[in-house]
Scaffold this motif. Structure first.
Motif, PDB file in Angstrom:
ATOM      1  N   LYS A   1       0.805  -1.225   0.000  1.00 20.56           N
ATOM      2  CA  LYS A   1       0.000   0.000   0.000  1.00 20.56           C
ATOM      3  C   LYS A   1       0.839   1.276   0.000  1.00 20.56           C
ATOM      4  O   LYS A   1       0.368   2.325  -0.450  1.00 20.56           O
ATOM      5  CB  LYS A   1      -0.935   0.010   1.212  1.00 20.56           C
ATOM      6  CG  LYS A   1      -0.223   0.201   2.560  1.00 20.56           C
ATOM      7  CD  LYS A   1      -1.221   0.323   3.705  1.00 20.56           C
ATOM      8  CE  LYS A   1      -0.505   0.625   5.023  1.00 20.56           C
ATOM      9  NZ  LYS A   1      -1.451   0.766   6.156  1.00 20.56           N
ATOM     10  N   HIS A   2       2.066   1.212   0.495  1.00 19.65           N
ATOM     11  CA  HIS A   2       2.861   2.434   0.637  1.00 19.65           C
ATOM     12  C   HIS A   2       3.503   2.889  -0.664  1.00 19.65           C
ATOM     13  O   HIS A   2       4.007   4.020  -0.741  1.00 19.65           O
ATOM     14  CB  HIS A   2       3.951   2.231   1.701  1.00 19.65           C
ATOM     15  CG  HIS A   2       4.988   1.210   1.296  1.00 19.65           C
ATOM     16  ND1 HIS A   2       4.822  -0.138   1.529  1.00 19.65           N
ATOM     17  CD2 HIS A   2       6.186   1.339   0.660  1.00 19.65           C
ATOM     18  CE1 HIS A   2       5.881  -0.795   1.067  1.00 19.65           C
ATOM     19  NE2 HIS A   2       6.716   0.075   0.538  1.00 19.65           N
TER      20      HIS A   2
ATOM     21  N   ILE B   1      -4.656  -2.696  -0.249  1.00 18.11           N
ATOM     22  CA  ILE B   1      -5.666  -1.862  -0.889  1.00 18.11           C
ATOM     23  C   ILE B   1      -6.736  -2.746  -1.520  1.00 18.11           C
ATOM     24  O   ILE B   1      -6.426  -3.590  -2.374  1.00 18.11           O
ATOM     25  CB  ILE B   1      -5.036  -0.977  -1.972  1.00 18.11           C
ATOM     26  CG1 ILE B   1      -4.025  -0.009  -1.344  1.00 18.11           C
ATOM     27  CG2 ILE B   1      -6.103  -0.191  -2.738  1.00 18.11           C
ATOM     28  CD1 ILE B   1      -3.219   0.792  -2.355  1.00 18.11           C
TER      29      ILE B   1
ATOM     30  N   ARG C   1      -2.989   7.285  -0.563  1.00 18.17           N
ATOM     31  CA  ARG C   1      -3.061   7.487   0.882  1.00 18.17           C
ATOM     32  C   ARG C   1      -3.843   8.754   1.223  1.00 18.17           C
ATOM     33  O   ARG C   1      -4.677   8.743   2.142  1.00 18.17           O
ATOM     34  CB  ARG C   1      -1.660   7.557   1.485  1.00 18.17           C
ATOM     35  CG  ARG C   1      -1.672   7.822   2.986  1.00 18.17           C
ATOM     36  CD  ARG C   1      -0.296   7.770   3.593  1.00 18.17           C
ATOM     37  NE  ARG C   1      -0.353   8.033   5.029  1.00 18.17           N
ATOM     38  CZ  ARG C   1       0.687   7.946   5.847  1.00 18.17           C
ATOM     39  NH1 ARG C   1       1.879   7.617   5.367  1.00 18.17           N
ATOM     40  NH2 ARG C   1       0.548   8.197   7.139  1.00 18.17           N
ATOM     41  N   SER C   2      -3.596   9.845   0.513  1.00 21.48           N
ATOM     42  CA  SER C   2      -4.340  11.077   0.784  1.00 21.48           C
ATOM     43  C   SER C   2      -5.827  10.879   0.531  1.00 21.48           C
ATOM     44  O   SER C   2      -6.674  11.349   1.304  1.00 21.48           O
ATOM     45  CB  SER C   2      -3.802  12.218  -0.091  1.00 21.48           C
ATOM     46  OG  SER C   2      -2.523  12.619   0.340  1.00 21.48           O
TER      47      SER C   2
ATOM     48  N   TRP D   1      -5.843   4.610   7.631  1.00 21.55           N
ATOM     49  CA  TRP D   1      -4.689   4.196   6.823  1.00 21.55           C
ATOM     50  C   TRP D   1      -3.824   3.206   7.593  1.00 21.55           C
ATOM     51  O   TRP D   1      -3.370   2.203   7.033  1.00 21.55           O
ATOM     52  CB  TRP D   1      -3.872   5.415   6.417  1.00 21.55           C
ATOM     53  CG  TRP D   1      -2.593   5.064   5.701  1.00 21.55           C
ATOM     54  CD1 TRP D   1      -1.330   5.087   6.201  1.00 21.55           C
ATOM     55  CD2 TRP D   1      -2.477   4.623   4.343  1.00 21.55           C
ATOM     56  NE1 TRP D   1      -0.423   4.697   5.250  1.00 21.55           N
ATOM     57  CE2 TRP D   1      -1.104   4.402   4.097  1.00 21.55           C
ATOM     58  CE3 TRP D   1      -3.390   4.396   3.316  1.00 21.55           C
ATOM     59  CZ2 TRP D   1      -0.622   3.965   2.870  1.00 21.55           C
ATOM     60  CZ3 TRP D   1      -2.919   3.959   2.079  1.00 21.55           C
ATOM     61  CH2 TRP D   1      -1.545   3.742   1.868  1.00 21.55           C
ATOM     62  N   ASP D   2      -3.591   3.474   8.847  1.00 23.19           N
ATOM     63  CA  ASP D   2      -2.773   2.569   9.660  1.00 23.19           C
ATOM     64  C   ASP D   2      -3.411   1.183   9.747  1.00 23.19           C
ATOM     65  O   ASP D   2      -2.713   0.163   9.796  1.00 23.19           O
ATOM     66  CB  ASP D   2      -2.587   3.135  11.068  1.00 23.19           C
ATOM     67  CG  ASP D   2      -1.728   4.388  11.083  1.00 23.19           C
ATOM     68  OD1 ASP D   2      -0.958   4.589  10.112  1.00 23.19           O
ATOM     69  OD2 ASP D   2      -1.839   5.175  12.050  1.00 23.19           O
TER      70      ASP D   2
ATOM     71  N   TRP E   1      -7.477   8.090   0.652  1.00 25.61           N
ATOM     72  CA  TRP E   1      -8.012   7.186   1.672  1.00 25.61           C
ATOM     73  C   TRP E   1      -8.201   7.917   3.007  1.00 25.61           C
ATOM     74  O   TRP E   1      -9.253   7.801   3.656  1.00 25.61           O
ATOM     75  CB  TRP E   1      -7.074   5.993   1.841  1.00 25.61           C
ATOM     76  CG  TRP E   1      -7.614   4.898   2.728  1.00 25.61           C
ATOM     77  CD1 TRP E   1      -7.318   4.697   4.051  1.00 25.61           C
ATOM     78  CD2 TRP E   1      -8.533   3.877   2.363  1.00 25.61           C
ATOM     79  NE1 TRP E   1      -7.988   3.606   4.531  1.00 25.61           N
ATOM     80  CE2 TRP E   1      -8.757   3.080   3.518  1.00 25.61           C
ATOM     81  CE3 TRP E   1      -9.195   3.538   1.192  1.00 25.61           C
ATOM     82  CZ2 TRP E   1      -9.600   1.970   3.513  1.00 25.61           C
ATOM     83  CZ3 TRP E   1     -10.039   2.437   1.192  1.00 25.61           C
ATOM     84  CH2 TRP E   1     -10.241   1.671   2.329  1.00 25.61           C
ATOM     85  N   GLU E   2      -7.189   8.673   3.414  1.00 27.12           N
ATOM     86  CA  GLU E   2      -7.274   9.367   4.698  1.00 27.12           C
ATOM     87  C   GLU E   2      -8.343  10.459   4.688  1.00 27.12           C
ATOM     88  O   GLU E   2      -8.916  10.781   5.740  1.00 27.12           O
ATOM     89  CB  GLU E   2      -5.917   9.957   5.073  1.00 27.12           C
ATOM     90  CG  GLU E   2      -4.888   8.910   5.468  1.00 27.12           C
ATOM     91  CD  GLU E   2      -3.614   9.520   6.026  1.00 27.12           C
ATOM     92  OE1 GLU E   2      -3.499  10.771   6.027  1.00 27.12           O
ATOM     93  OE2 GLU E   2      -2.733   8.749   6.464  1.00 27.12           O
TER      94      GLU E   2
ATOM     95  N   LEU F   1      -5.321  -0.204   7.486  1.00 28.39           N
ATOM     96  CA  LEU F   1      -5.439  -0.839   6.175  1.00 28.39           C
ATOM     97  C   LEU F   1      -4.245  -1.748   5.922  1.00 28.39           C
ATOM     98  O   LEU F   1      -3.093  -1.321   6.031  1.00 28.39           O
ATOM     99  CB  LEU F   1      -5.507   0.242   5.086  1.00 28.39           C
ATOM    100  CG  LEU F   1      -5.688  -0.245   3.643  1.00 28.39           C
ATOM    101  CD1 LEU F   1      -7.046  -0.893   3.455  1.00 28.39           C
ATOM    102  CD2 LEU F   1      -5.498   0.917   2.665  1.00 28.39           C
TER     103      LEU F   1
END
Length: 467
Positions: free
Chosen positions: A89-90, A122, A104-105, A116-117, A107-108, A119
């Motif tokens: 995911k990163h 994806i 990430r943006s 996010w933490d 999602w958050e 998850l």
């Protein structure tokens, strides 16, 4: 943060980068209609990322076409059947270094930093939702339900793209540069072994790339040929939709456990593949082809948890036969009868297999034209791949084809042999898109070099006016 707030942040970030400046490419008039500087064929993640890349380079006379309906571009809501992406995911991709455009943006903005933490991987459908948002927030010029039938080069350097479909604005488009961002099968075709395609009627089998009528298979006994990740994705998916039994047949005695992509993601191999010699590139991709991408642990465990799941190792298919009861499969372990077969045997990459390239494919250089591999390493599948420039451009195997191929770029899976893990994986996108965009922009610049240099030499607009 809400999605609305994120949308504003994206626009602010881009404004700080002077996004949307005046185009520098000279417009071209043509009696047959408007000439696009770039037409991108394919509106999935690669095509969208490329479109954003060109807009950042002040090349906005572009168009993206996709044969699917809006929101169904790429595999994610069509034939992909994994629960989650296999990519960690990163890893970033089509954001091209803009933090507010990352998954990430996005999602958050909906689930917060804690979301996010929490998850792990994806979800497949959420990745598609992210791409839909990405297209909207950037206002990318995409038209759907437009299929490219044929690329017709001309002596004047303009490619006539013959198109069809409900969304087609006309029967053809004109383009100086054409990018084939056509996905995993866009450099060839999905492969079904002749033993199956020549001996079985089509109602008894389907490739994993096809749409499958799951309702019709409810309560049925099916077999899946292949030991890669897709085989287990399909086993789990079909069992979850009501198939009574799903048997996965693998020719190897042991499932693959190593995923070379994970090593490539951290070793510099993705970023720096282009600096390798042909011998090193060939050896790398030949080695890569020895591995089927293994299923993720959670995918295998999901599939294996179903009571109807069975795995057959050391069980290549030696023969198939259609009978009144269904399809009979012969293996070294015996014969099995199934209601339906799912073929997970990958694809072939060869420009000769692409109908849109029929006017030029005989000129396209393959790896077999440019590099002779040692006998112990030779791979006929790799040899058929197009031999591309570091900027994804076709290269001609003869003088006659040089002008015809000028302006044609390949940004699909068949670029793997020449350009590494680039347009063939999410993890390669962030490095590949800038290389592609730079190469196309360089070519546009050099095509117009005389006029650009003349405009520079004759430039006489006074800036200092204080005397």
């Amino acid at each position: 943060m809400s999605l609305e707030a994120l949308n504003k942040r994206v626009n602010t970030d881009l404004s700080y980068l002077a996004f949307g400046g005046t185009d520098w490419v000279r417009p071209i008039d043509h009696p047959a209609g408007h000439v696009y500087d770039v037409v991108i064929v394919g509106g999935g993640q690669s095509g969208l990322g490329a479109a954003f890349g060109f807009l950042r380079e002040r090349i906005s006379n572009i168009l993206v076409i996709d044969e699917n309906s809006e929101g169904l571009e790429g595999p994610w809501e069509t034939y992909a059947r994994m629960v989650t992406l296999r990519t960690p995911k990163h890893l970033t991709s089509v954001d091209l270094g803009i933090p507010s455009l990352t998954f990430r943006s996005w999602w958050e903005a909906q689930f917060g930093p804690q979301g996010w933490d929490e998850l792990d991987k994806i979800p497949r459908g959420e990745w598609m939702n992210y791409l839909r948002w990405y297209r909207r927030v950037l206002s990318l010029p995409v038209i759907n339900e437009v299929k490219l039938k044929l690329i017709e080069p001309t002596a004047e350097g303009i490619h006539h793209l013959h198109i069809e479909g409900a969304g087609a604005p006309s029967s053809q488009l004109l383009a100086r540069k054409v990018i084939l961002a056509t996905g995993i099968h866009g450099g060839g075709e999905w492969h079904v072994p002749p033993m199956i395609s020549e001996k079985l009627p089509k109602h008894l089998y389907a490739h994993t790339s096809e749409m499958i009528d799951c309702e019709a298979l409810s309560g049925k006994k099916i077999a899946i040929l292949g030991g890669g990740a897709s085989a287990f994705d399909n086993a789990n998916f079909l069992l979850s939709t009501g198939v009574s039994e799903a048997h996965v047949f693998v020719r190897r005695d042991k499932l693959p456990s190593v995923n070379p992509i994970r090593q490539m993601e951290v070793s510099g191999m993705i970023e720096r593949f282009h600096v390798l010699s042909d011998a090193d590139k060939y050896a790398t991709i030949s080695h890569f082809f020895k591995y089927n991408q293994p299923p993720t642990n959670d995918t295998f465990e999901r599939a294996a948890a179903w009571p109807g799941f069975q795995l057959h190792l050391g069980a290549p298919w030696l023969d198939v036969e259609a009978t009144a009861e269904g399809a009979v499969v012969t293996t070294p372990q015996g014969n099995y009868t199934f209601d339906f077969l799912i073929i997970s045997t990958g694809l072939l990459s060869d420009p000769a297999l692409r109908p849109e390239l029929q006017l030029v494919e005989s000129h396209i250089a393959r790896w077999s034209d440019c590099y002779s591999a040692p006998a112990e390493r030779r791979n006929v599948l790799l040899d058929a791949h197009p031999y591309l420039s570091p900027g994804f451009a076709f290269i001609s195997r003869d003088e006659a084809g040089s002008k015809l191929l000028h302006g044609l770029f390949v940004f699909n899976y068949s670029a793997l042999a020449s350009c590494g893990l680039s347009a063939s994986a999410i993890s390669g996108t962030k490095n590949a898109v800038p290389k592609l965009v730079s190469a196309v922009a360089d070519q546009l610049f050099l095509d117009d070099k005389e006029e650009i240099l003349n405009n520079f030499i004759t430039y006489n607009e006074a800036e200092f006016t204080s005397q």
